[in-house]
Structures are given as C-alpha cells and as structure tokens.
Design a protein around this motif. Structure first.
Motif, PDB file in Angstrom:
ATOM      1  N   ALA A   1       0.824  -1.211   0.000  1.00 49.43           N
ATOM      2  CA  ALA A   1       0.000   0.000   0.000  1.00 49.43           C
ATOM      3  C   ALA A   1       0.855   1.258   0.000  1.00 49.43           C
ATOM      4  O   ALA A   1       0.391   2.331  -0.391  1.00 49.43           O
ATOM      5  CB  ALA A   1      -0.927   0.005   1.220  1.00 49.43           C
ATOM      6  N   TYR A   2       2.124   1.121   0.416  1.00 53.91           N
ATOM      7  CA  TYR A   2       3.041   2.265   0.438  1.00 53.91           C
ATOM      8  C   TYR A   2       4.037   2.226  -0.720  1.00 53.91           C
ATOM      9  O   TYR A   2       5.073   2.883  -0.679  1.00 53.91           O
ATOM     10  CB  TYR A   2       3.784   2.302   1.777  1.00 53.91           C
ATOM     11  N   GLY A   3       3.717   1.432  -1.730  1.00 53.91           N
ATOM     12  CA  GLY A   3       4.515   1.441  -2.951  1.00 53.91           C
ATOM     13  C   GLY A   3       5.627   0.410  -3.001  1.00 53.91           C
ATOM     14  O   GLY A   3       6.377   0.371  -3.992  1.00 53.91           O
ATOM     15  N   VAL A   4       5.767  -0.413  -1.983  1.00 58.66           N
ATOM     16  CA  VAL A   4       6.807  -1.440  -1.994  1.00 58.66           C
ATOM     17  C   VAL A   4       6.299  -2.638  -2.783  1.00 58.66           C
ATOM     18  O   VAL A   4       5.287  -3.232  -2.423  1.00 58.66           O
ATOM     19  CB  VAL A   4       7.181  -1.869  -0.562  1.00 58.66           C
ATOM     20  N   ARG A   5       6.971  -2.996  -3.833  1.00 57.03           N
ATOM     21  CA  ARG A   5       6.503  -4.072  -4.690  1.00 57.03           C
ATOM     22  C   ARG A   5       7.181  -5.404  -4.413  1.00 57.03           C
ATOM     23  O   ARG A   5       6.687  -6.450  -4.798  1.00 57.03           O
ATOM     24  CB  ARG A   5       6.714  -3.691  -6.165  1.00 57.03           C
ATOM     25  N   HIS A   6       8.333  -5.380  -3.756  1.00 54.25           N
ATOM     26  CA  HIS A   6       9.055  -6.619  -3.468  1.00 54.25           C
ATOM     27  C   HIS A   6       9.059  -6.840  -1.955  1.00 54.25           C
ATOM     28  O   HIS A   6       9.814  -6.198  -1.228  1.00 54.25           O
ATOM     29  CB  HIS A   6      10.486  -6.546  -4.010  1.00 54.25           C
ATOM     30  N   VAL A   7       8.195  -7.727  -1.511  1.00 57.47           N
ATOM     31  CA  VAL A   7       8.033  -8.013  -0.077  1.00 57.47           C
ATOM     32  C   VAL A   7       8.151  -9.522   0.134  1.00 57.47           C
ATOM     33  O   VAL A   7       7.417 -10.297  -0.478  1.00 57.47           O
ATOM     34  CB  VAL A   7       6.658  -7.532   0.444  1.00 57.47           C
ATOM     35  N   ASP A   8       9.061  -9.928   0.984  1.00 61.11           N
ATOM     36  CA  ASP A   8       9.225 -11.339   1.339  1.00 61.11           C
ATOM     37  C   ASP A   8       8.959 -11.483   2.835  1.00 61.11           C
ATOM     38  O   ASP A   8       9.659 -10.875   3.659  1.00 61.11           O
ATOM     39  CB  ASP A   8      10.638 -11.831   1.013  1.00 61.11           C
ATOM     40  N   VAL A   9       7.955 -12.276   3.173  1.00 59.81           N
ATOM     41  CA  VAL A   9       7.552 -12.451   4.567  1.00 59.81           C
ATOM     42  C   VAL A   9       7.647 -13.919   4.944  1.00 59.81           C
ATOM     43  O   VAL A   9       7.172 -14.788   4.214  1.00 59.81           O
ATOM     44  CB  VAL A   9       6.105 -11.960   4.804  1.00 59.81           C
ATOM     45  N   MET A  10       8.262 -14.176   6.086  1.00 61.69           N
ATOM     46  CA  MET A  10       8.294 -15.531   6.631  1.00 61.69           C
ATOM     47  C   MET A  10       7.815 -15.473   8.070  1.00 61.69           C
ATOM     48  O   MET A  10       8.393 -14.773   8.903  1.00 61.69           O
ATOM     49  CB  MET A  10       9.696 -16.131   6.576  1.00 61.69           C
ATOM     50  N   VAL A  11       6.747 -16.203   8.344  1.00 63.07           N
ATOM     51  CA  VAL A  11       6.167 -16.234   9.688  1.00 63.07           C
ATOM     52  C   VAL A  11       6.112 -17.671  10.168  1.00 63.07           C
ATOM     53  O   VAL A  11       5.633 -18.552   9.457  1.00 63.07           O
ATOM     54  CB  VAL A  11       4.743 -15.633   9.696  1.00 63.07           C
ATOM     55  N   ILE A  12       6.625 -17.906  11.361  1.00 67.41           N
ATOM     56  CA  ILE A  12       6.417 -19.178  12.039  1.00 67.41           C
ATOM     57  C   ILE A  12       5.813 -18.851  13.395  1.00 67.41           C
ATOM     58  O   ILE A  12       5.569 -17.693  13.718  1.00 67.41           O
ATOM     59  CB  ILE A  12       7.719 -20.000  12.183  1.00 67.41           C
ATOM     60  N   THR A  13       5.556 -19.865  14.180  1.00 70.60           N
ATOM     61  CA  THR A  13       4.813 -19.645  15.418  1.00 70.60           C
ATOM     62  C   THR A  13       5.532 -18.737  16.410  1.00 70.60           C
ATOM     63  O   THR A  13       4.898 -18.123  17.259  1.00 70.60           O
ATOM     64  CB  THR A  13       4.539 -20.987  16.108  1.00 70.60           C
ATOM     65  N   SER A  14       6.865 -18.622  16.306  1.00 72.97           N
ATOM     66  CA  SER A  14       7.614 -17.856  17.300  1.00 72.97           C
ATOM     67  C   SER A  14       8.327 -16.637  16.752  1.00 72.97           C
ATOM     68  O   SER A  14       8.925 -15.881  17.515  1.00 72.97           O
ATOM     69  CB  SER A  14       8.643 -18.763  17.991  1.00 72.97           C
ATOM     70  N   SER A  15       8.284 -16.391  15.447  1.00 78.06           N
ATOM     71  CA  SER A  15       9.005 -15.234  14.910  1.00 78.06           C
ATOM     72  C   SER A  15       8.441 -14.788  13.559  1.00 78.06           C
ATOM     73  O   SER A  15       7.775 -15.562  12.864  1.00 78.06           O
ATOM     74  CB  SER A  15      10.501 -15.544  14.748  1.00 78.06           C
ATOM     75  N   ILE A  16       8.724 -13.529  13.240  1.00 77.39           N
ATOM     76  CA  ILE A  16       8.342 -12.934  11.960  1.00 77.39           C
ATOM     77  C   ILE A  16       9.588 -12.309  11.348  1.00 77.39           C
ATOM     78  O   ILE A  16      10.294 -11.542  12.007  1.00 77.39           O
ATOM     79  CB  ILE A  16       7.260 -11.847  12.148  1.00 77.39           C
ATOM     80  N   ILE A  17       9.856 -12.633  10.094  1.00 77.99           N
ATOM     81  CA  ILE A  17      10.990 -12.055   9.361  1.00 77.99           C
ATOM     82  C   ILE A  17      10.454 -11.452   8.069  1.00 77.99           C
ATOM     83  O   ILE A  17       9.767 -12.129   7.310  1.00 77.99           O
ATOM     84  CB  ILE A  17      12.061 -13.109   9.033  1.00 77.99           C
ATOM     85  N   VAL A  18      10.759 -10.173   7.830  1.00 75.54           N
ATOM     86  CA  VAL A  18      10.279  -9.483   6.628  1.00 75.54           C
ATOM     87  C   VAL A  18      11.448  -8.779   5.951  1.00 75.54           C
ATOM     88  O   VAL A  18      12.217  -8.062   6.600  1.00 75.54           O
ATOM     89  CB  VAL A  18       9.185  -8.447   6.970  1.00 75.54           C
ATOM     90  N   THR A  19      11.579  -8.982   4.648  1.00 73.36           N
ATOM     91  CA  THR A  19      12.572  -8.274   3.835  1.00 73.36           C
ATOM     92  C   THR A  19      11.859  -7.551   2.710  1.00 73.36           C
ATOM     93  O   THR A  19      11.029  -8.145   2.009  1.00 73.36           O
ATOM     94  CB  THR A  19      13.601  -9.252   3.237  1.00 73.36           C
ATOM     95  N   ILE A  20      12.142  -6.265   2.561  1.00 70.20           N
ATOM     96  CA  ILE A  20      11.586  -5.484   1.463  1.00 70.20           C
ATOM     97  C   ILE A  20      12.731  -4.861   0.681  1.00 70.20           C
ATOM     98  O   ILE A  20      13.816  -4.625   1.217  1.00 70.20           O
ATOM     99  CB  ILE A  20      10.620  -4.381   1.971  1.00 70.20           C
ATOM    100  N   ARG A  21      12.481  -4.590  -0.599  1.00 70.06           N
ATOM    101  CA  ARG A  21      13.533  -3.991  -1.414  1.00 70.06           C
ATOM    102  C   ARG A  21      12.905  -3.162  -2.522  1.00 70.06           C
ATOM    103  O   ARG A  21      11.790  -3.406  -2.964  1.00 70.06           O
ATOM    104  CB  ARG A  21      14.445  -5.057  -1.995  1.00 70.06           C
TER     105      ARG A  21
END
Length: 423
Positions: free
Chosen positions: A47-67
């Motif tokens: 929604a803020y113009g970021v087109r490359h978003v990689d999200v990994m969620v497991i039960t104990s952590s969230i990891i997000v990389t944008i570029r």
C-alpha cells in the motif's frame, strides 16, 4: 548499475515496516493463522509502494525483507510471544489493516491506533469463570453426561479457572501448568464420588477438557499447512498434539470408574453445541453478536454431522460434512462482516474437536487396556483427519469460486489490486 537511495523514503518505509510487523505480531498472538499474517504484512507494505516483499512467519518469529530502487534492501525480525486468543482484538487489527490499505496512514497514526487496540478492555475473571462453567457443563452433557454430571462439571470448571488464574501469576512452565490443571480437574471430579454422589467423573472430565484442549491451535495449523506454510503448520500441530496428550493424560491418571455410555438426545446435542460455542466465543473475548452467529454455525455443523449419520453414512463422513458446512459458513460470514473467517470457523468446529475421544484414548492407556487404546487412538486420529479434510477441501472450493468471481468483477483481471485484503 548505480542505484540512488532516497534516505528519507528509506526511513519512512522502515517505520511503516515496523508498524506492519507490529500488527502482524499482534494478529498472530490473538489467534490469526500464519497465512493471514503474511498476507496482511505484504498488503500493508504494498500500500506504500513497496513491490518486493518477502515475509516468513512461524509460530515464534516474523521475518520481513523489502527492497526497491529507492530504498535498497531492509530486513526486520520480531520475536512472537505465546498466544493469548482475543477475537475482539483480532477483528480490530484486521479492520485496521484494511483501513491502512484503503487509505495509507502515517507511522505515528498507525502506532496510535495500535496503542488504542492494546488498551481495550479484556475479559474479566468473573466473566471467564462463568463462561468456563457453562462450557464445561454444556460439553459434559454433549458427551453423554446426565444433568447432575453437567452441574458438577460446571462447579469443577469454576475451580479450574481460578487455579489457572493463580498459576498464571507464577513462572511455572506452561506445560507443567496444563498437566497440573488437568490432574487437579480429575481429582475434583472424583471428589463427588467420595461424598456418595451418583455421578460419572468421565463426563465431568470430558466437559472440562474442552476449555484447555488446544483446538484453535490445531485448526489454525491445518489451515497453515493447506496454505503451503508447512513448517509453521507442523510446528503448531506438534505443539497442539503434545499439549492435548499431556492434558488428556493428566485427566486420565486421576480418573475413576468407567467410561460413560449414555445416549445423548438430538436436541441436547444441538442445544449444548450452541451454548458451548457461544460461551467459547465469549471466553476468547468475542462480541456477543459474533458469538451468537458463531454458535449458530457450531450448532449447524453438528446438525449436519447428525444428519449424515441419520442417513446411514459413517461417523467420519459426518465429521467431514460438518467441517465443510462450518468452513463455507465461516467464509461467507467473514465476507459479510468484513472480519477474519477464523473467528467463525474455530467456533464452528469446536464441538467436533475430539476432546472426548482423546480423553477416552488416554483413559484406556492408563487403565492398561491396550487393545481399546489402539482402537480408540486410531478413531481419534481419523476424527481429526476428517475435520481437516473437510476444511481443506471446502477452503479450496471457496478460494476457486472467489477467484473466479474476482476475475468476472474486474473484467478478466485476476486481482482486485495489491492493496485489497481478502477475508
């Protein structure tokens, strides 16, 4: 190739990413499935113009990389605390994410909205005592107990909720808390017999096993695996199964007497499934209006199961049909109320979660009846598989129909836009 990085844009997007993870973390804690959290974080960033978003969620952590060309590459990681289911907060967080996608806000505005959600009232101890008692009484009757068994189950439920509250104030390991809670519950159920009362401890135990059995975690893990979140689904399933076995073992070790074998009337099934689903929704801090609707779905799903049994189908087909009904009903209601389908689905299938079957399995184990243990264990597993299959297939059909409707609505475009959150 030289890329010019805009430091101002990078700082702004970094703040937005932090807010998106704040929302995702809280959704995961309050009961959302992993796939929903990943989609929510992705859509907010886009929604803020970021087109490359990689999200990994497991039960104990969230990891997000944008570029992006103007922001470079950014990664944030967040540790997720233990779950504390809260349907009202989940619904509010889902609505906030929709508003952000429709009309992007500043980081400070989002932070203020999150703070407001965090400070909303939670369910009181008195209310939770009342709901737990009604859940225990309802499911005691649901699993074949008599009126006196249901009343005793409600009384035991009050003591168990008080004990759970007191133990939550300590630093005792959560697994130890559940085992202790279930063992004490079994002892309290037996105590009525010590006073010469004609009751069935098994009926009381099966009623009180329902509020602590991790049915919500199990159902979410199934949905996560269907959404190709295999690691998260397996981790959550393993945890749910371990907790279920510990709880059932705690109750079974303190058991006395024999497994009840009463027949439950059809109207008792429907009434107790409605009351149990309604109180479960309120226990997890849901709105009364949503609780009524969820209870109707729960009653309808079990009614569908009974209908299939009356038509001569085997009980596993009945559980499958009930799960299909609950899934389709939850998805339709989620689209109508603009809220996560999880809120209605979990309540819809709660009566089918094999708490009673799991109790019987462990009862036979501690009684040394290994033949019955094996037969009942396989039966319990097949119940879970039937429910899972119903949810998976119904969800697949629903997603296919919804994708087709979206294409028709957008004149051939397969998406409504990257900023549209789905139910």
């Amino acid at each position: 190739m030289f890329i010019m990085i805009n430091e101002t844009a990078r700082a702004n997007i970094n703040n937005i990413l932090e807010r998106a993870i704040d929302i995702g973390q809280r959704m995961l804690v309050t009961g959302a499935e992993v796939s929903r959290v990943e989609r929510t974080i992705t859509f907010i960033c886009r929604a803020y113009g970021v087109r490359h978003v990689d999200v990994m969620v497991i039960t104990s952590s969230i990891i997000v990389t944008i570029r992006g060309n103007d922001i470079g590459v950014m990664t944030q990681m967040r540790r997720v605390p233990g779950q504390n289911f809260d349907f009202q907060r989940l619904k509010s967080l889902n609505q906030l994410s929709r508003e952000i996608c429709a009309h992007p806000m500043t980081s400070d505005e989002i932070k203020e909205r999150i703070r407001a959600i965090d400070t909303t009232d939670t369910i009181s101890l008195k209310a939770s005592l009342f709901y737990w008692a009604l859940i225990a009484a309802s499911f005691s009757a649901f699993f074949g107990g008599r009126l006196e068994d249901a009343v005793c189950a409600g009384i035991v439920g009050v003591f168990l909720r008080l004990l759970q509250y007191l133990l939550s104030q300590t630093k005792l390991n959560p697994y130890c808390v559940l085992v202790l809670l279930s063992f004490v519950g079994g002892m309290l159920a037996n105590s009525f017999m010590w006073f010469g009362m004609d009751i069935h401890p098994a009926a009381i135990n099966m009623g009180n096993i329902m509020p602590v059995i991790p049915g919500l975690a199990l159902m979410n893990s199934i949905r996560d695996m269907f959404s190709q979140e295999t690691i998260s689904g397996l981790l959550k399933s393993a945890e749910a199964i371990t907790l279920s076995l510990l709880i059932a073992t705690g109750f079974a070790f303190s058991a006395a007497g024999t497994i009840i074998a009463f027949q439950t009337l059809w109207w008792v099934y429907l009434l107790t499934s409605f009351v149990g689903g309604f109180c479960f929704h309120l226990l997890w801090h849901g709105h009364v209006k949503d609780a009524v609707v969820g209870a109707i779905v729960c009653m309808g799903a079990w009614g569908c199961t009974m209908l299939f049994l009356a038509l001569g189908w085997n009980e596993f087909a009945g559980y499958f049909a009930g799960a299909v009904f609950a899934t389709i009903a939850a998805e339709i209601l989620a689209r109508f109320y603009k809220c996560p389908a999880t809120i209605f689905l979990i309540i819809g299938v709660i009566a089918m979660v094999p708490g009673g079957a799991l109790y019987r399995t462990m009862f036979y184990a501690v009684s040394g009846e290994w033949g019955m243990f094996g037969a009942q264990g396989i039966k319990t597993f097949l119940y879970a598989v039937s429910i899972a299959a119903g949810i998976v297939i119904a969800t697949a059909v629903w997603e296919t129909v919804k994708a087709w409707l979206t294409i028709q609505k957008n004149g051939g475009c397969p998406s409504e836009g990257c900023c549209s959150l789905r139910n």
